[in-house]
Design an enzyme around this catalytic site. Sequence first.
Site, mmCIF file in Angstrom:
data_model
loop_
_atom_site.group_PDB
_atom_site.id
_atom_site.type_symbol
_atom_site.label_atom_id
_atom_site.label_comp_id
_atom_site.label_asym_id
_atom_site.label_seq_id
_atom_site.Cartn_x
_atom_site.Cartn_y
_atom_site.Cartn_z
ATOM 1 N N ARG A 1 -33.344 28.664 -9.745
ATOM 2 C CA ARG A 1 -33.083 28.370 -11.711
ATOM 3 C C ARG A 1 -34.190 28.990 -12.465
ATOM 4 O O ARG A 1 -35.539 28.832 -12.039
ATOM 5 C CB ARG A 1 -32.917 27.068 -12.170
ATOM 6 N N GLU B 1 -30.240 33.795 -18.789
ATOM 7 C CA GLU B 1 -28.843 34.285 -18.462
ATOM 8 C C GLU B 1 -28.076 34.314 -18.923
ATOM 9 O O GLU B 1 -27.202 33.957 -19.760
ATOM 10 C CB GLU B 1 -28.561 34.415 -17.456
ATOM 11 N N HIS C 1 -28.630 37.052 -10.339
ATOM 12 C CA HIS C 1 -28.501 36.320 -9.647
ATOM 13 C C HIS C 1 -27.632 36.702 -8.696
ATOM 14 O O HIS C 1 -26.277 35.997 -8.884
ATOM 15 C CB HIS C 1 -28.148 34.953 -11.055
HETATM 16 C C1 DGY Z 1 -25.788 27.957 -7.444
HETATM 17 O O1 DGY Z 1 -24.658 27.900 -6.595
HETATM 18 O O2 DGY Z 1 -25.787 27.079 -8.922
HETATM 19 C C2 DGY Z 1 -26.002 29.326 -7.514
HETATM 20 O O3 DGY Z 1 -27.323 29.203 -8.461
HETATM 21 C C3 DGY Z 1 -24.345 30.324 -7.951
HETATM 22 O O4 DGY Z 1 -24.610 30.701 -7.060
#
Ligand code: DGY
Length: 318
Positions: free
Chosen positions: A237, A266, A284
């Site tokens: 993240r 984002e 991402h």
């Molecule tokens: C998640 O699943 O948390 C990812 O960041 C998105 O694929």
Amino acid sequence: MAKPVLFVTRRLPPSIEAQAARDFSARLTPSDVPIADVLAGAAGADAILCCPGDAMDAALIAALPDSVKVIGTFSVGYDHVDLDAARSRGIRVCNTPDVLSVATAECAMLLILAAARRAGEGERMVRSGAWQGWAPTQLLGTQVSGRRLGIFGMGRIGRELARMARGFEMEVHYRDVARLPPELEHDAIFHDNDDSFLPMCEVLSLNAPGGAGTRHWLTGGRIAKLPRGAVVVNAARGSLVDDQALVAALREGHVAAAGLDVYNNEPHLDPAYLGLENVVLLPHLGSATRETRDAMGRIVLAGIAAVLAGQAPRNLVG
Ligand code: DGY
């Protein structure tokens, strides 16, 4: 019996939209639903299927119609869903654990290799026509094999990354709140404090969940404890990183290179990254393989259906 109503905020893989249409009275969408329109879309719905970009914050959850019993997020991360607010409304929350661990770890490994071996710079050189041919000193990077890898957050994705890194003969160190049981640890070395962990990290990979507990964990102070010339990657993240501190370290060279798949705010990443040659930037796409996204869709739909049937599925997080 009437099928439960499921409101979906984003386009989903075709097989998952088809399953949603079979199992629910599904309100599918031809294009992403802006967060401002989620309340209207959820009117009369039993369930909402959302995604990481949807800020399901306390105000929005407080305003949801009483009909909503469950929010399923098409992601393993659920830091965009206010669990306390959901709990206070009696709304359950489920996610997509396990099925994306390999794909996301692959992405972290990709970032490690691309950042350490300057793949982004090389690609730009070739595409721009600036490449003049092989040269002994051209784009020299850092060999990854045999280096020490530090993993911050040794959950399912961190452990998959450790497994892959062993194939590169990396020495794996990890920092987490607790030590893993021996059967999961293999030969990874546990650290219960930053002072012993960070100096080990020739490569540092962030694999911890987002949220208040890890917000801006990678500060200037922690970066200073990394060995000079370290490589930093983040496929977890964006909120784990203090962008100003990382940008300063990349400019100064204390961090030789970074690979980022996720960002604060984002898709509006800190523009300073765009001007740095020594950063690899991905949009991402950690879990973005066809097989993984299909599996994510199946598990989140199953979780939603189970909650609506009065069961407690394994992928409940709130
Ligand atoms: C998640 O699943 O948390 C990812 O960041 C998105 O694929």
